[in-house]
Each structure stands twice: as C-alpha cells, then as structure tokens.
Design an enzyme around this catalytic site. Structure first.
Site, PDB file in Angstrom:
ATOM      1  N   CYS A  20     -31.328 -29.067  27.904  1.00 26.33           N
ATOM      2  CA  CYS A  20     -32.309 -29.860  27.167  1.00 26.33           C
ATOM      3  C   CYS A  20     -33.040 -29.012  26.132  1.00 26.33           C
ATOM      4  O   CYS A  20     -32.424 -28.375  25.297  1.00 26.33           O
ATOM      5  CB  CYS A  20     -33.272 -30.522  28.151  1.00 26.33           C
ATOM      6  SG  CYS A  20     -34.337 -31.781  27.384  1.00 26.33           S
ATOM      7  N   GLU A  42     -26.847 -33.798  30.703  1.00 25.85           N
ATOM      8  CA  GLU A  42     -27.907 -33.424  31.647  1.00 25.85           C
ATOM      9  C   GLU A  42     -28.123 -34.527  32.685  1.00 25.85           C
ATOM     10  O   GLU A  42     -28.160 -35.704  32.357  1.00 25.85           O
ATOM     11  CB  GLU A  42     -29.198 -33.175  30.872  1.00 25.85           C
ATOM     12  CG  GLU A  42     -30.391 -32.799  31.734  1.00 25.85           C
ATOM     13  CD  GLU A  42     -31.684 -32.724  30.932  1.00 25.85           C
ATOM     14  OE1 GLU A  42     -32.665 -32.167  31.458  1.00 25.85           O
ATOM     15  OE2 GLU A  42     -31.715 -33.232  29.786  1.00 25.85           O
ATOM     16  N   LYS A  56     -32.019 -24.540  35.239  1.00 21.49           N
ATOM     17  CA  LYS A  56     -32.908 -24.512  34.084  1.00 21.49           C
ATOM     18  C   LYS A  56     -34.074 -23.563  34.339  1.00 21.49           C
ATOM     19  O   LYS A  56     -34.703 -23.595  35.393  1.00 21.49           O
ATOM     20  CB  LYS A  56     -33.414 -25.926  33.788  1.00 21.49           C
ATOM     21  CG  LYS A  56     -34.178 -26.061  32.469  1.00 21.49           C
ATOM     22  CD  LYS A  56     -34.523 -27.520  32.185  1.00 21.49           C
ATOM     23  CE  LYS A  56     -35.209 -27.680  30.839  1.00 21.49           C
ATOM     24  NZ  LYS A  56     -35.536 -29.093  30.550  1.00 21.49           N
TER      25      LYS A  56
END
Length: 534
Positions: free
Chosen positions: A408, A291, A355
């Site tokens: 994440c 990430e 995301k």
C-alpha cells in the site's frame, strides 16, 4: 507585470487570505489525474509576491516578524492539501454509520496540520529574504527541507510533495534518479517561482536565466535517460518472466461486510488467475493478487491452499496479499499483520513479508488506550489493530528473482528503500485503493509508485484491487496496465536487468547538496542586497 505584482503585494485582510488559499488550491492541477504542471508557475509566483508583502514591525521580535510569512505559507498549504486530499473522506463513507463523524477531521483537520510544514517553509525562507533571485532560492530550500521533514516526522506523510507536480510524465521524472523526489521538489519551487522575479525587476535576468537553465537540464537529462535505457543490457523477451496482475475490482463495502460470501471473493481471484493468456501468449510464471486479497486467515484454511494448488501449474508462483495471524501464547492477544504470501504450485507457503509502515488511524490507533476512551477506533476492524513488522526483507523467488516488497502506501516513502534494494530485481507493490473510489487518490498513489521505480532504477510490479495495476519499467514508463475500476488481468514480461539500481545514500547526498547550494545563493543575494542598502 510590475503592476500586477504590486497589487498582490499590497492586498490585505480577508482578500489576502483567500488569495493564498486559492493559489495553493490551484497548484493541485499539476498533480494526477490532471498533470497540468504549468499551474504551479502561477501558484508559486503569487506565493512569492504574497511573501513580499508579508511585512511586520521590526520591533516585534523574531516570532512576530516571521508570523505573517508563516501565516501566508500555512494558508497556501491549507488550500493545497484540502484540494489535493479531499478524497480521503471517501474512505470514511465506506462505513458511514461508524465514521462519517470524522469527515471534517480528514478533509479539513489533516490539511490544517500538514499546512504547518508549508508555513514553516515560508517562515524559514523569510529569514533569508531579499529583493532578488535569493528569495526564490530561499523558498526552494525551505520547501525542500520541510517536504523532507514531512516524510519523517511522527510516522511521516509525504503525499503530494510539490516535486510530483514537476513529474507528470516519464521525461520529467528522470531527475529523481539523481536527486530524489525531495530534490526535485527544491528544483521545482525554484523554477516555478522564477516568473515572480519579473514583477520586481531586481535579479530578474540572472534568476530567470538560472531557472530556464535548470528546467532545460531537467528535461535534457530526462531525454538522455529515456534514450539510453533501451540500450542497457537486457534478457531476450522469451527469457523474461511473465507476470500476471489480477485486478478483481471488488467493492470495499463488500470486502468489509461480515456477511459477505468470502469464498466467492476468493473464487473470483482464482478464476482470473486461471484464465487463458490473451493473443496466444505464454502462461504466466508469476501471478500477483492485491493487498488483503485472501479474505480469511490462509494458514487456518487448508482447503484454500488446496484450491490454489489446483489452480496453479507446478512451476507457477502466486504472490498474494493476506492477513497473517501470529499466536502469542495463552493470555496474550493474537497479533495480526498485513502481509504478502508467496505460494508455490503445490500450495505451500514458501516466503512471506509483513508491512512495516502502518497507516495511522487506519491500520493501528496511536495512543490507543487514550483514544478508545473517547470511542475512536481504527477504520480497519481488527482486534487490537495490525502489528507492524520490525523490518522488511526481499522476497526470494524460485529462478533467482528477488522482489522488494512494499504494501500500500509504503511506496510513497523514498526513505523506505533500504540498502538491500541493491539486491532486488524489481519493486513489488500491492495495494487496495478501492477505499477511495474513482477519485484523484488512486492516480496520485500510482504516480508516486512510478517515481519510486525511477529513483531506484528498478522495474515496478504493482497490483491494486480496483486499479491502477501496472508493470512499469525503470524509467517510469507503463509497459502494461489496467485502469481504475476495471475487472480483469494483464500479462507482461519483466526484464530483470534495467538500469543499475542505486542506493538511498547518493540521492540523499545530492539532495542535501542541492539544499546547500540554494541556501548559499540566498545568503550571497541577501548579503549583496544588504550591502546595497548601506
């Protein structure tokens, strides 16, 4: 046992509060990195006895009658979440001059809020409480429901659901494929609470027998799933794509330093990507970076794309975490996304995914206009914070491999797996747990990612800046990995054909059926108890 139960039931005042907090804190030993699941037998046995003693005056009204039970559950939850989430404070110390003031909110405030769910779980169970097996069924149903609510209320935060304490190893993870992590939570609370029945005798034989049967079924199904999995249809080893996971272990303070040499960070990733395979292995087909690995806006840096092309072979693919900028036109602020790029051997971006589920107070600020008036800002410094994508989509790679991207902590949400998971060949999870150092946090995060693989029946490709990076099969077994705070890379093959991937619908259905059966047991037991009093 009865004498001990009586002592716990009758304890009062400060000692009672302290015992409830200690019972919750002790349960954390069942979670990573410890994995001592037997700790929860003691914790939930004590909790049941404490609820037995949480009596109130019959004339105090519904709220008054349930308040002692709620308080008991809240204290248990407060101990559990303080002991299980204290490491969140580590992220605030990365830039302690800016965020050290928020340590009490992270270490005590968040657990106090999350504990409300456990207070409600116990209060709900108390409505169906009886002196027998029904009370542990009611407690299991209450925890199952409230853990599910914890995953969806506001933005949701189902971290360290009780069920994970019953899934320390792959053998004990397989039930999640059928009833999901929340279903395992309900099962776990019933099993872990069963020893409490020995302290009151009433319903002890039947309740204990059912708990033993359920635990045996849990283990038996796990053994069966692990036995049949290697016999599932699979590609030959030499036909499976080789994936390289790059773990640079770059300190988070360095990543946040505006004066840091960003090109040096970028070159570290390139160097690890270009390393010769170990032990004469095949070159990787896919290289994965963690990430926000790319330390600048990639689309504004053609030299960086050229360096990537120079590093990759023509038939190699790079999947990298990066910040994506989207210009919105004159007078409108630029939007920034926490994204995944897919880059081919020519240095061309051929796919991307943003995301969807952002971290509150980390990647965006809820009630931003109000809170900024008080000087509160995001931990991640980004003008206006990150923007959330409306939806996610599969990353379609050359060669027909489809990856389901989760960035994440999106991996901790069971309900993030939408229907297109059926078309995926693997789950891709990139993360940066360097925020939390060598604390229990990264280990807990990794366990939850493994359970997502089991739930969906898909292998997991997980790359983390500081660890834990791993290739995990559809049964939650680690094929290859790099531990926390190690620098390097691993190459491993990913089989495209694991167990058949399920959808979220059957698991949710079986979870609600489990809840309904537990409530039925509680109602029947309570009816029998009340009849016995008349």
């Amino acid at each position: 046992m009865e004498r001990l139960a009586d002592r716990v039931i009758l304890v009062w005042g400060f000692k009672r509060s302290l015992l409830a907090i200690a019972a919750g804190a002790f349960a954390v030993l069942a979670l990573p990195p410890f994995g001592f699941f037997a700790a929860m037998f003691l914790s939930f046995t004590l909790l049941v006895w404490l609820i037995d003693g949480a009596a109130a005056s019959p004339d105090s009204g519904l709220v008054g009658r349930l308040w002692p039970a709620f308080a008991t559950g809240w204290l248990f939850g407060f101990g559990y979440f303080v002991a299980g989430l204290w490491w969140l404070g580590h992220a605030l110390l990365v830039d302690q001059d800016e965020f050290a003031w928020a340590l009490p909110l992270a270490i005590l405030g968040l657990p106090a809020c999350l504990a409300i769910f456990y207070g409600l779980a116990v209060a709900l169970a108390r409505i169906f409480w009886s002196d027998g097996m029904g009370r542990i069924a009611a407690l299991a149903a209450g925890f199952g429901l409230m853990e599910w609510l914890r995953s969806v209320v506001l933005t949701g935060f189902p971290w360290n659901a009780i069920g994970y304490g019953m899934m320390p190893v792959p053998l004990m993870m397989q039930s999640a494929h059928v009833i999901g992590a929340m279903g395992v939570t309900a099962l776990a609370v019933f099993v872990f609470s069963a020893p409490a029945l020995a302290g009151t005798r009433q319903g002890a034989r039947n309740g204990t027998a059912l708990a033993v049967l359920l635990f045996a079924a849990h283990l038996g199904y796990g053994a069966y799933a692990l036995y049949v999995a290697p016999r599932a249809e699979a590609l030959p080893e030499d036909k499976r794509p080789v994936v390289r996971l790059v773990q640079p272990d770059i300190d988070q303070a360095a990543k946040m330093d505006n004066d840091a040499d960003r090109n040096a960070i970028f070159e570290t990733h390139l160097k690890l990507s270009a390393e010769t395979p170990k032990n004469g292995g095949r070159k990787p087909d896919i290289i994965v970076w963690p990430e926000t690995a790319i330390p600048f806006i990639l689309t504004d840096n053609q030299d960086a794309l050229t360096r990537i092309a120079d590093t990759l072979d023509d038939n190699q693919i790079l999947i990298a975490g990066a910040v994506r900028a989207e210009e919105m036109g004159p007078g409108t602020p630029t939007r920034y996304y926490n994204s995944i790029y897919v880059i081919d051997g020519r240095g061309q971006i051929i796919a991307a995914s943003d995301k969807v589920h952002l971290v509150p107070f980390g990647e965006y600020l809820p009630f931003e206009d109000l809170l900024t008036e008080f000087g509160i800002q995001n931990v991640v410094e980004m003008p206006g914070g990150f923007s959330a994508a409306v939806s996610r989509h599969l990353l379609a790679l050359p060669g027909g491999l489809n990856l389901y991207p989760l960035i994440c902590y999106e991996i901790i949400f069971p309900d993030e797996m939408t229907s297109d998971i059926e078309d995926a060949n693997a789950i891709l999870n990139i993360t940066n747990d360097a925020w939390f150092g060598a604390t229990p946090g990264p280990y807990q995060h990794f366990q939850q990612a493994r359970v997502r693989a089991v739930e969906t029946g898909l292998p997991l490709i997980r790359d983390a800046n500081s660890g834990i990076s791993a290739i995990v099969n559809a049964q939650g077994e680690i094929i290859a990995g790099l531990d926390l705070e190690q620098t390097g890379f691993i190459d491993a093959t990913v089989d495209r054909f694991g167990l058949e991937a399920g959808t979220t619908f059957p698991r949710q259905t079986y979870f609600w059926l489990t809840e309904a059966l537990l409530i039925l047991i509680a109602l029947v037991s309570r009816r029998g108890f009340i009849s016995g009093l008349n």
